[in-house]
Scaffold this motif. Structure first.
Motif, PDB file in Angstrom:
ATOM      1  N   VAL A  44       0.854  -1.194   0.000  1.00 37.67           N
ATOM      2  CA  VAL A  44       0.000   0.000   0.000  1.00 37.67           C
ATOM      3  C   VAL A  44       0.888   1.241   0.000  1.00 37.67           C
ATOM      4  O   VAL A  44       1.733   1.414   0.870  1.00 37.67           O
ATOM      5  N   GLU A  45       0.687   2.080  -0.993  1.00 39.15           N
ATOM      6  CA  GLU A  45       1.491   3.289  -1.135  1.00 39.15           C
ATOM      7  C   GLU A  45       0.753   4.514  -0.594  1.00 39.15           C
ATOM      8  O   GLU A  45       1.353   5.433  -0.065  1.00 39.15           O
ATOM      9  N   ALA A  46      -0.563   4.545  -0.746  1.00 42.05           N
ATOM     10  CA  ALA A  46      -1.365   5.650  -0.239  1.00 42.05           C
ATOM     11  C   ALA A  46      -2.723   5.113   0.172  1.00 42.05           C
ATOM     12  O   ALA A  46      -3.278   4.234  -0.487  1.00 42.05           O
ATOM     13  N   ARG A  47      -3.264   5.647   1.235  1.00 41.22           N
ATOM     14  CA  ARG A  47      -4.540   5.150   1.719  1.00 41.22           C
ATOM     15  C   ARG A  47      -5.682   6.049   1.270  1.00 41.22           C
ATOM     16  O   ARG A  47      -5.598   7.274   1.372  1.00 41.22           O
ATOM     17  N   GLY A  48      -6.737   5.407   0.791  1.00 42.21           N
ATOM     18  CA  GLY A  48      -7.902   6.157   0.343  1.00 42.21           C
ATOM     19  C   GLY A  48      -8.641   6.757   1.523  1.00 42.21           C
ATOM     20  O   GLY A  48      -8.676   6.182   2.597  1.00 42.21           O
ATOM     21  N   PRO A  49      -9.272   7.923   1.326  1.00 41.05           N
ATOM     22  CA  PRO A  49      -9.968   8.611   2.422  1.00 41.05           C
ATOM     23  C   PRO A  49     -11.184   7.852   2.931  1.00 41.05           C
ATOM     24  O   PRO A  49     -11.612   8.057   4.058  1.00 41.05           O
ATOM     25  N   HIS A  50     -11.714   6.969   2.110  1.00 49.55           N
ATOM     26  CA  HIS A  50     -12.917   6.230   2.495  1.00 49.55           C
ATOM     27  C   HIS A  50     -12.657   4.740   2.661  1.00 49.55           C
ATOM     28  O   HIS A  50     -13.582   3.943   2.675  1.00 49.55           O
ATOM     29  N   CYS A  51     -11.396   4.373   2.763  1.00 46.82           N
ATOM     30  CA  CYS A  51     -11.066   2.956   2.874  1.00 46.82           C
ATOM     31  C   CYS A  51     -11.471   2.422   4.242  1.00 46.82           C
ATOM     32  O   CYS A  51     -11.295   3.073   5.260  1.00 46.82           O
ATOM     33  N   VAL A  52     -12.076   1.227   4.245  1.00 46.62           N
ATOM     34  CA  VAL A  52     -12.537   0.622   5.492  1.00 46.62           C
ATOM     35  C   VAL A  52     -11.681  -0.590   5.884  1.00 46.62           C
ATOM     36  O   VAL A  52     -11.948  -1.254   6.860  1.00 46.62           O
ATOM     37  N   HIS A  53     -10.641  -0.845   5.106  1.00 47.90           N
ATOM     38  CA  HIS A  53      -9.782  -1.995   5.390  1.00 47.90           C
ATOM     39  C   HIS A  53      -8.646  -1.573   6.318  1.00 47.90           C
ATOM     40  O   HIS A  53      -7.805  -0.764   5.949  1.00 47.90           O
ATOM     41  N   GLN A  54      -8.669  -2.101   7.496  1.00 48.48           N
ATOM     42  CA  GLN A  54      -7.655  -1.694   8.476  1.00 48.48           C
ATOM     43  C   GLN A  54      -6.255  -2.141   8.081  1.00 48.48           C
ATOM     44  O   GLN A  54      -5.266  -1.561   8.515  1.00 48.48           O
ATOM     45  N   GLN A  55      -6.181  -3.196   7.265  1.00 47.43           N
ATOM     46  CA  GLN A  55      -4.854  -3.678   6.887  1.00 47.43           C
ATOM     47  C   GLN A  55      -4.218  -2.837   5.787  1.00 47.43           C
ATOM     48  O   GLN A  55      -3.065  -3.033   5.453  1.00 47.43           O
ATOM     49  N   HIS A  56      -4.969  -1.878   5.249  1.00 41.88           N
ATOM     50  CA  HIS A  56      -4.434  -1.034   4.184  1.00 41.88           C
ATOM     51  C   HIS A  56      -3.685   0.165   4.762  1.00 41.88           C
ATOM     52  O   HIS A  56      -4.005   1.310   4.483  1.00 41.88           O
ATOM     53  N   GLU A  57      -2.703  -0.094   5.547  1.00 39.98           N
ATOM     54  CA  GLU A  57      -1.882   0.993   6.066  1.00 39.98           C
ATOM     55  C   GLU A  57      -0.712   1.216   5.115  1.00 39.98           C
ATOM     56  O   GLU A  57      -0.221   0.286   4.475  1.00 39.98           O
TER      57      GLU A  57
END
Ligand SMILES: [Zn+2]
Length: 74
Positions: A44-57
């Motif tokens: 993951v390079e950047a996290r979306g503002p509405h992402c709900v996946h906690q593992q997407h850090e």
């Protein structure tokens, strides 16, 4: 910089940036290609503002992909 006292047995640091991919959740994942095994690492390079996946850090590795399609063309 290379020194004459390289750490033996360490060969897992050969990452080459390949491409960026937008995920459905809004995150941006970066594909890195490792050498010499030709395995793709998805991080993951950047996290979306509405992402709900906690593992997407940012910086977390999502998975590995084998570059089978590239291997056929070489
Ligand atoms: Zn996400």
């Amino acid at each position: 910089m290379r020194t004459s006292s390289e750490t033996a047995g360490r060969s897992s640091t050969h990452y080459a940036f390949d491409s960026l991919h937008a995920l459905p959740c809004g995150c941006v994942a970066a594909i890195y290609r490792t050498h010499p095994w030709d395995v793709q690492v998805v991080a993951v390079e950047a996290r979306g503002p509405h992402c709900v996946h906690q593992q997407h850090e940012i910086g977390s590795v999502l998975g590995l992909e084998m570059g089978e399609t590239d291997r056929l063309s070489r």
